[in-house]
Design a protein around this motif. Structure first.
Motif, PDB file in Angstrom:
ATOM      1  N   SER A   1      -6.272  23.440  18.731  1.00 41.18           N
ATOM      2  CA  SER A   1      -5.784  22.706  19.908  1.00 41.18           C
ATOM      3  C   SER A   1      -5.837  23.559  21.167  1.00 41.18           C
ATOM      4  O   SER A   1      -5.703  23.035  22.274  1.00 41.18           O
ATOM      5  CB  SER A   1      -4.360  22.223  19.669  1.00 41.18           C
ATOM      6  OG  SER A   1      -3.520  23.335  19.401  1.00 41.18           O
ATOM      7  N   GLY A   2      -6.032  24.859  21.030  1.00 41.91           N
ATOM      8  CA  GLY A   2      -6.162  25.739  22.195  1.00 41.91           C
ATOM      9  C   GLY A   2      -4.964  25.642  23.119  1.00 41.91           C
ATOM     10  O   GLY A   2      -3.821  25.475  22.685  1.00 41.91           O
ATOM     11  N   ALA A   3      -5.246  25.722  24.419  1.00 40.17           N
ATOM     12  CA  ALA A   3      -4.169  25.711  25.405  1.00 40.17           C
ATOM     13  C   ALA A   3      -3.476  24.356  25.458  1.00 40.17           C
ATOM     14  O   ALA A   3      -2.308  24.267  25.844  1.00 40.17           O
ATOM     15  CB  ALA A   3      -4.729  26.064  26.778  1.00 40.17           C
ATOM     16  N   ARG A   4      -4.188  23.323  25.084  1.00 40.31           N
ATOM     17  CA  ARG A   4      -3.579  21.987  25.139  1.00 40.31           C
ATOM     18  C   ARG A   4      -2.348  21.929  24.230  1.00 40.31           C
ATOM     19  O   ARG A   4      -1.287  21.445  24.630  1.00 40.31           O
ATOM     20  CB  ARG A   4      -4.605  20.928  24.733  1.00 40.31           C
ATOM     21  CG  ARG A   4      -4.140  19.502  24.934  1.00 40.31           C
ATOM     22  CD  ARG A   4      -5.293  18.541  24.764  1.00 40.31           C
ATOM     23  NE  ARG A   4      -6.374  18.818  25.704  1.00 40.31           N
ATOM     24  CZ  ARG A   4      -6.378  18.454  26.980  1.00 40.31           C
ATOM     25  NH1 ARG A   4      -5.345  17.784  27.457  1.00 40.31           N
ATOM     26  NH2 ARG A   4      -7.375  18.750  27.773  1.00 40.31           N
ATOM     27  N   GLY A   5      -2.509  22.437  23.034  1.00 37.17           N
ATOM     28  CA  GLY A   5      -1.380  22.449  22.117  1.00 37.17           C
ATOM     29  C   GLY A   5      -0.243  23.311  22.635  1.00 37.17           C
ATOM     30  O   GLY A   5       0.939  22.956  22.527  1.00 37.17           O
ATOM     31  N   LEU A   6      -0.629  24.436  23.223  1.00 38.07           N
ATOM     32  CA  LEU A   6       0.372  25.348  23.768  1.00 38.07           C
ATOM     33  C   LEU A   6       1.163  24.677  24.893  1.00 38.07           C
ATOM     34  O   LEU A   6       2.398  24.783  24.969  1.00 38.07           O
ATOM     35  CB  LEU A   6      -0.351  26.589  24.294  1.00 38.07           C
ATOM     36  CG  LEU A   6       0.337  27.945  24.233  1.00 38.07           C
ATOM     37  CD1 LEU A   6       0.812  28.254  22.830  1.00 38.07           C
ATOM     38  CD2 LEU A   6      -0.619  29.028  24.706  1.00 38.07           C
ATOM     39  N   LEU A   7       0.464  23.984  25.756  1.00 31.75           N
ATOM     40  CA  LEU A   7       1.119  23.326  26.884  1.00 31.75           C
ATOM     41  C   LEU A   7       1.976  22.154  26.412  1.00 31.75           C
ATOM     42  O   LEU A   7       3.041  21.893  26.988  1.00 31.75           O
ATOM     43  CB  LEU A   7       0.065  22.854  27.891  1.00 31.75           C
ATOM     44  CG  LEU A   7      -0.614  23.986  28.669  1.00 31.75           C
ATOM     45  CD1 LEU A   7      -1.853  23.482  29.402  1.00 31.75           C
ATOM     46  CD2 LEU A   7       0.362  24.595  29.673  1.00 31.75           C
TER      47      LEU A   7
ATOM     48  N   VAL B   1      -7.478  23.142  31.481  1.00 30.58           N
ATOM     49  CA  VAL B   1      -6.923  23.507  30.169  1.00 30.58           C
ATOM     50  C   VAL B   1      -7.946  24.273  29.324  1.00 30.58           C
ATOM     51  O   VAL B   1      -7.611  25.267  28.662  1.00 30.58           O
ATOM     52  CB  VAL B   1      -6.442  22.233  29.441  1.00 30.58           C
ATOM     53  CG1 VAL B   1      -5.962  22.585  28.028  1.00 30.58           C
ATOM     54  CG2 VAL B   1      -5.307  21.581  30.220  1.00 30.58           C
ATOM     55  N   ASP B   2      -9.181  23.823  29.358  1.00 30.64           N
ATOM     56  CA  ASP B   2     -10.197  24.509  28.551  1.00 30.64           C
ATOM     57  C   ASP B   2     -10.375  25.962  28.993  1.00 30.64           C
ATOM     58  O   ASP B   2     -10.641  26.849  28.179  1.00 30.64           O
ATOM     59  CB  ASP B   2     -11.536  23.782  28.658  1.00 30.64           C
ATOM     60  CG  ASP B   2     -11.486  22.445  27.944  1.00 30.64           C
ATOM     61  OD1 ASP B   2     -10.547  22.234  27.157  1.00 30.64           O
ATOM     62  OD2 ASP B   2     -12.383  21.615  28.179  1.00 30.64           O
ATOM     63  N   GLU B   3     -10.254  26.181  30.286  1.00 30.24           N
ATOM     64  CA  GLU B   3     -10.411  27.539  30.791  1.00 30.24           C
ATOM     65  C   GLU B   3      -9.233  28.412  30.390  1.00 30.24           C
ATOM     66  O   GLU B   3      -9.384  29.613  30.156  1.00 30.24           O
ATOM     67  CB  GLU B   3     -10.564  27.534  32.311  1.00 30.24           C
ATOM     68  CG  GLU B   3     -11.781  26.780  32.799  1.00 30.24           C
ATOM     69  CD  GLU B   3     -13.062  27.278  32.148  1.00 30.24           C
ATOM     70  OE1 GLU B   3     -13.148  28.468  31.805  1.00 30.24           O
ATOM     71  OE2 GLU B   3     -13.969  26.460  31.957  1.00 30.24           O
ATOM     72  N   ILE B   4      -8.058  27.801  30.341  1.00 30.00           N
ATOM     73  CA  ILE B   4      -6.889  28.568  29.882  1.00 30.00           C
ATOM     74  C   ILE B   4      -7.121  29.028  28.451  1.00 30.00           C
ATOM     75  O   ILE B   4      -6.809  30.170  28.088  1.00 30.00           O
ATOM     76  CB  ILE B   4      -5.609  27.708  29.978  1.00 30.00           C
ATOM     77  CG1 ILE B   4      -5.341  27.325  31.439  1.00 30.00           C
ATOM     78  CG2 ILE B   4      -4.408  28.456  29.411  1.00 30.00           C
ATOM     79  CD1 ILE B   4      -4.193  26.352  31.613  1.00 30.00           C
TER      80      ILE B   4
END
Lengths: 211, 215
Positions: free
Chosen positions: A170-176, A157-160
């Protein structure tokens, strides 16, 4: 000295040509060519393997595969892109050899890999198409990218977050999480009985669930 | 509507096209293709979050692996802390300094499986009194792509092969590459390097321990 300087100035295609020419020059050219990408290959492998030693083993596998298939590089794509495909493939295989880690992403994990895969033969084609349609119809483009990277590329997730250049907290985590919520809701609307049945299966002792 | 998702090898062929190219734009308009394109670009950009020391060590070992692929005989070792030579406590014991170093050298040989002759400690002192009268070998570093450099040296008459030794600034062994037929070789920036020329078991020349300049 001049040979080294010449190698350093040569582009990737010229170095591949030198390698194919054989002889002592080939060794130096191979060292120069692959040396340009050691850091990148290792960096990519490190995204999929948190242990540096395991990442290094994976990177060595990539180099071996690249060396063995160097004859197949036709120059249609840049050498770095070609090497990325090999690196990506090795990392995906490594990621698939381990169960997915982290939070519950069962719905996302159900998304099929669109590439040819023997396991896909056993999947319900209709369900595949329906899930892909759900992704296309209910997620915005950025959510779709995140889902593809998470499910298709098995990317952490961090790499996304980095690959997509997300600068939200929240980065990709929020998106997912948003994508998962949307997909779940969309599927419930599409097939309300299915989720109820699945819930019952999941609750049953020893149940593996279904796809 | 008519978009067909491209295979990865097809997608990377678009990398060198300008962003305005029609095929590139078509791929960018597809979230899946665009995600993969962005992955490829991230790969090519490298990962600057990896600590420099870890990256340097990894690059050295991958350089050694590459040398193996291309024919040179290479010994890649796990990074190992060099036995601390001549600690103050040793001086107070009956073990002499030379004996302590010799024991350390023997330990290194045992641990790494490297056959004598040739110590593996960068200080060059583990050899004790057996240091051969070898000719000096000058190393020249030139910038290369990425964070690495190319090291070259003049051929040594009669040499059958060269050994390249790489160490961190803390004198941890990064890699020992045997069987090089000559220069150049790629080394990480900041690594300590030494080259030994030999003919069979006889060492003909050796460089000093020289630091590859930091980029």
């Amino acid at each position: 000295m001049s040979e080294a300087a010449g190698l350093a100035r040569a582009d990737d295609a010229e170095l591949v040509a030198a390698i194919r020419g054989g002889g002592a020059a080939a060794e130096a050219a191979a060292g120069e060519l692959f040396g340009r990408y050691h850091g990148r290959v290792y960096g990519w492998c490190r995204r999929y393997r948190h242990d540096p030693e395991q990442a290094l083993d994976l990177a060595q596998d990539v180099l071996l595969a690249a060396w063995r298939s160097l004859a197949t590089w036709e120059g249609k794509a840049p050498f770095g892109g070609w090497l990325f495909v090999i690196t990506r493939h090795a990392c995906l295989r490594a990621a698939r050899s381990r169960p997915p880690a982290g939070e519950d992403e069962s719905l996302l994990e159900e998304l099929p890999d669109p590439r040819p895969d023997p396991a896909a033969v056993y999947e319900d084609e209709q369900e595949r198409a329906a899930l892909l349609a759900l992704v296309r119809d209910h997620l915005d483009p950025q959510e779709q990218r995140a889902v593809w990277l998470r499910c298709g590329e098995r990317m952490p997730v961090d790499e996304i977050t980095r690959v997509l250049g997300l600068d939200t907290a929240s980065g990709a985590r929020g998106l997912l999480q948003t994508a998962r919520r949307k997909l779940r809701a969309a599927r419930s609307r599409r097939d309300p009985n299915r989720d109820a049945a699945r819930g019952a299966e999941d609750a049953a002792p020893g149940s593996e669930g279904s796809t | 509507m008519s978009h067909r998702c491209l295979e990865p090898n097809e997608l990377v062929a678009l990398l060198e096209l300008p962003a305005a190219d029609e095929r590139r734009r078509a791929a960018a308009a597809c979230p899946r293709c665009d995600a993969l394109l962005r992955s490829a670009l991230a790969f090519l950009a490298g990962d600057d979050t990896i600590p420099a020391a870890e990256r340097a060590a990894a690059e050295s070992r991958l350089a050694a692996a590459t040398a193996t692929l291309t024919g040179a005989r290479t010994t890649v070792r796990r990074t190992r802390r060099r036995p601390a030579p001549a600690r103050p406590a040793l001086g107070a014991r009956q073990w002499g300094w030379t004996a302590g170093l010799a024991a350390a050298a023997a330990l290194v040989v045992l641990l790494t499986g490297i056959e004598p002759p040739g110590d593996v400690a960068p200080s060059g002192r583990l050899r004790g009194g057996s240091q051969p009268a070898t000719a000096p070998l000058a190393l020249v570093f030139t910038p290369a792509a990425g964070d690495s450099l190319t090291v070259t040296w003049l051929p040594v008459a009669g040499a059958k092969g060269y050994r390249l030794e790489l160490y961190t600034a803390d004198l941890d062994t990064l890699a020992i590459i045997d069987g090089l037929r000559g220069s150049p070789a790629r080394v990480p920036a900041g690594a300590l390097c030494r080259v030994r020329a030999s003919a069979g078991s006889r060492e003909l020349a050796a460089s000093g321990l020289e630091a590859a300049p930091a980029r």
